[in-house]
Design a protein around this motif. Structure first.
Motif, PDB file in Angstrom:
ATOM      1  N   VAL A 104       4.070 109.838  -0.297  1.00 46.61           N
ATOM      2  CA  VAL A 104       4.813 110.903   0.370  1.00 46.61           C
ATOM      3  C   VAL A 104       5.348 111.898  -0.649  1.00 46.61           C
ATOM      4  O   VAL A 104       5.345 113.119  -0.401  1.00 46.61           O
ATOM      5  N   ARG A 105       5.800 111.422  -1.811  1.00 51.01           N
ATOM      6  CA  ARG A 105       6.284 112.354  -2.844  1.00 51.01           C
ATOM      7  C   ARG A 105       5.189 113.311  -3.265  1.00 51.01           C
ATOM      8  O   ARG A 105       5.429 114.514  -3.432  1.00 51.01           O
ATOM      9  N   ARG A 106       3.965 112.787  -3.451  1.00 51.27           N
ATOM     10  CA  ARG A 106       2.857 113.671  -3.826  1.00 51.27           C
ATOM     11  C   ARG A 106       2.533 114.668  -2.717  1.00 51.27           C
ATOM     12  O   ARG A 106       2.277 115.847  -2.977  1.00 51.27           O
ATOM     13  N   GLN A 107       2.549 114.195  -1.478  1.00 54.68           N
ATOM     14  CA  GLN A 107       2.238 115.086  -0.363  1.00 54.68           C
ATOM     15  C   GLN A 107       3.294 116.171  -0.198  1.00 54.68           C
ATOM     16  O   GLN A 107       2.986 117.307   0.180  1.00 54.68           O
ATOM     17  N   ALA A 108       4.554 115.839  -0.487  1.00 54.86           N
ATOM     18  CA  ALA A 108       5.656 116.780  -0.263  1.00 54.86           C
ATOM     19  C   ALA A 108       5.864 117.755  -1.407  1.00 54.86           C
ATOM     20  O   ALA A 108       6.663 118.693  -1.268  1.00 54.86           O
ATOM     21  N   ALA A 109       5.169 117.559  -2.509  1.00 53.25           N
ATOM     22  CA  ALA A 109       5.453 118.346  -3.712  1.00 53.25           C
ATOM     23  C   ALA A 109       5.296 119.845  -3.495  1.00 53.25           C
ATOM     24  O   ALA A 109       6.056 120.651  -4.044  1.00 53.25           O
ATOM     25  N   HIS A 110       4.314 120.253  -2.703  1.00 51.17           N
ATOM     26  CA  HIS A 110       4.024 121.688  -2.565  1.00 51.17           C
ATOM     27  C   HIS A 110       4.130 122.152  -1.110  1.00 51.17           C
ATOM     28  O   HIS A 110       3.491 123.129  -0.724  1.00 51.17           O
ATOM     29  N   LEU A 111       4.941 121.462  -0.331  1.00 53.17           N
ATOM     30  CA  LEU A 111       5.058 121.828   1.082  1.00 53.17           C
ATOM     31  C   LEU A 111       6.179 122.839   1.301  1.00 53.17           C
ATOM     32  O   LEU A 111       7.215 122.794   0.635  1.00 53.17           O
ATOM     33  N   ASP A 112       5.937 123.740   2.263  1.00 52.76           N
ATOM     34  CA  ASP A 112       6.982 124.668   2.668  1.00 52.76           C
ATOM     35  C   ASP A 112       7.960 123.957   3.602  1.00 52.76           C
ATOM     36  O   ASP A 112       7.632 122.957   4.238  1.00 52.76           O
ATOM     37  N   ASN A 113       9.147 124.498   3.707  1.00 54.17           N
ATOM     38  CA  ASN A 113      10.193 123.916   4.550  1.00 54.17           C
ATOM     39  C   ASN A 113       9.988 124.336   6.009  1.00 54.17           C
ATOM     40  O   ASN A 113      10.804 125.042   6.601  1.00 54.17           O
ATOM     41  N   ARG A 114       8.864 123.890   6.589  1.00 60.55           N
ATOM     42  CA  ARG A 114       8.530 124.235   7.969  1.00 60.55           C
ATOM     43  C   ARG A 114       8.035 122.983   8.700  1.00 60.55           C
ATOM     44  O   ARG A 114       7.519 122.043   8.086  1.00 60.55           O
ATOM     45  N   ASN A 115       8.165 123.001  10.022  1.00 57.54           N
ATOM     46  CA  ASN A 115       7.723 121.850  10.817  1.00 57.54           C
ATOM     47  C   ASN A 115       6.233 121.582  10.645  1.00 57.54           C
ATOM     48  O   ASN A 115       5.791 120.432  10.565  1.00 57.54           O
ATOM     49  N   ARG A 116       5.438 122.641  10.614  1.00 60.13           N
ATOM     50  CA  ARG A 116       3.988 122.481  10.543  1.00 60.13           C
ATOM     51  C   ARG A 116       3.549 121.835   9.233  1.00 60.13           C
ATOM     52  O   ARG A 116       2.480 121.234   9.162  1.00 60.13           O
TER      53      ARG A 116
END
Length: 474
Positions: free
Chosen positions: A270-282
């Motif tokens: 999850v840390r790897r997946q979240a590293a470059h995510l925008d703060n949005r529901n999608r």
């Protein structure tokens, strides 16, 4: 020329459906041929060959209808392409049926109607033939109209109807039937309630937080661990229990170990997946895709282990009776019978499953990875709770009930958001009439499915009784 091209497209579309029907008939013929090669020279061999053909036809229809409930949410959430879903489901269904599906047919063969109620073995054999054919015809009709029904209820209704026609209403085990009737209400309510509760928890813990990604890094591994616990317990109860005795407490401990290991493994993922995510529901759906794919595979394995009995239960009873074994005893399932059921479910899924998978995954309500996760989680937990309470439940009713539960909760959340004003994922204020029409669950599908659920047992019972009468005249 334009009209000619339209005719050509229509012809191509029609020929595709006819190819699937033709391949299905080929499978039924091959099943009958295989049975003929194995038992053709034995007494009653012709009857067993006919029963094998009916069992293969029923297995095709179970694959076309029932497996959609396992794969529909993952496909609807775009976590799996249709081809990938079909391949995974076919492999897992076959593995579950062959590895852990040999000890679940006695209730179908002798738990609905007492075998001693039949006057002789030939009447019992005709009864099982009628149950096979009537159940297959009903499930075929339900698949054609796009209604996911309980194949367990279909075969139970078929056995009940033929038992009543052959030996009277007193031959039916009404205690078993009353528990099955109760599951009509219990299954969808439990599945829908738990799925809605899971989605509400995700909304409160993640979606409604200011920093959604940070909340997801904390809670998504926990949610994955909970799902792993549920499926570890589910597989132990519905799969391992067919290989050796497993109590609910033992299954829960197995699930707890699997859940703890999954939580540890999920944290770096999850840390790897979240590293470059925008703060949005999608953006959050990326974190739920892998556990959703795994849950679909595990559901298919458990379904193959449990529901292969619907296709081969009457067939196994016929083989046992024609071999001279005493009715009502423990069934010794020949491997060739198991293979017909396992392959039939997979072939039916590959040939006819995509239509109902799309309906379950996309046409009842719009699913994303988080909503589909809630449906899969509710299916596993509901089965565990039902096993603990001793209640017979339908996996079809649980899964579809979960989809309805998620959809109706979304409607409630959407109504609240529209009442409070526009936000990131909500439209501006709408007129009252427009809000009333803006439903997130398609009512036409809801009513069609509900009607099919209600009439499955009485319809298959009546059809089975009529088929039994016709077979006695032949």
């Amino acid at each position: 020329m334009n009209r000619i091209s339209r005719v050509e497209y229509a012809t191509i579309y029609l020929s595709r459906s006819l190819v699937a029907v033709g391949l299905g008939l080929v499978f039924v013929a091959l099943a009958a041929l295989w049975a003929a090669l194995i038992v053709g020279g034995t007494p009653g061999g012709l009857t067993i060959v006919v029963a094998a053909a009916f069992g293969a036809y029923l297995a095709l229809n179970i694959g076309a209808n029932d497996v959609a409930n396992n794969m529909g949410p993952a496909v609807g959430a775009n976590a799996l392409p249709m081809l990938g879903a079909l391949v995974i489901a076919a492999v897992c269904e076959t593995a579950g049926a062959l590895i852990a599906g040999s000890d679940v047919v006695s209730t179908i063969a002798s738990g609905i109607v007492a075998p001693s109620s039949f006057s002789d073995g030939s009447v019992f054999v005709l009864a099982m033939l009628a149950a096979l054919l009537s159940s297959a015809l009903w499930i075929n009709l339900a698949t054609w109209i796009g209604a996911p029904v309980s194949t367990t209820h279909a075969i139970v209704g078929g056995v009940m109807g033929v038992g009543a026609a052959a030996a009277g209403l007193g031959a039916v085990e009404w205690g078993t039937m009353s528990r099955i009737a109760a599951s009509w209400v219990i299954s969808p309510i439990m599945g829908g309630g738990l799925a809605a509760l899971a989605l509400w928890v995700i909304n409160r813990l993640i979606i409604e937080r200011d920093d959604k990604v940070a909340a997801a890094r904390t809670w998504v591994p926990v949610l994955i661990g909970v799902m792993a616990w549920a499926f570890g317990t589910y597989i132990a109860l519905k799969g391992l229990n067919n290989l050796f005795p497993v109590t609910l407490g033992t299954a829960a401990l197995i699930g707890l170990a699997v859940g703890g290991l999954s939580w540890l493994a999920a944290r770096p993922y999850v840390r790897r997946q979240a590293a470059h995510l925008d703060n949005r529901n999608r953006s959050l759906k990326v974190m739920f895709q892998l556990p959703l794919v795994l849950s679909a595979a595990l559901l298919s394995f458990a379904h193959g282990a449990n529901d292969v009995s619907n296709a081969i239960g009457p067939l196994a009873a016929i083989v046992q009776t024609m071999s001279g074994a005493q009715q009502g005893g423990t069934l010794d399932i020949p491997l060739w019978v198991m293979v017909i059921g396992a392959l039939g479910i997979s072939v039916g899924l590959m040939l006819f499953g995509p239509r109902l998978i799309r309906m379950v995954g996309d046409q009842i309500t719009k699913l994303n990875a988080m909503r589909a996760y809630c449906v899969a989680l509710s299916a596993a937990i509901t089965v565990i709770a039902a096993s603990w309470l001793g209640l017979p439940v339908s996996s079809t009713h649980i899964a579809v009930g979960g989809i309805f539960g998620v959809g109706f909760l979304r409607e409630a959340i959407e109504a609240r958001r529209m009442a409070s004003g526009p936000g990131e994922d909500t439209p501006p204020h709408l007129a009252h009439e427009e809000r009333r029409r803006r439903k997130l669950v398609r009512r036409s599908h809801f009513m069609t499915i509900l009607a099919a659920w209600i009439i499955t047992v009485p319809a298959t019972a009546l059809l089975s009784a009529l088929v039994f009468r016709a077979l006695r005249l032949v």
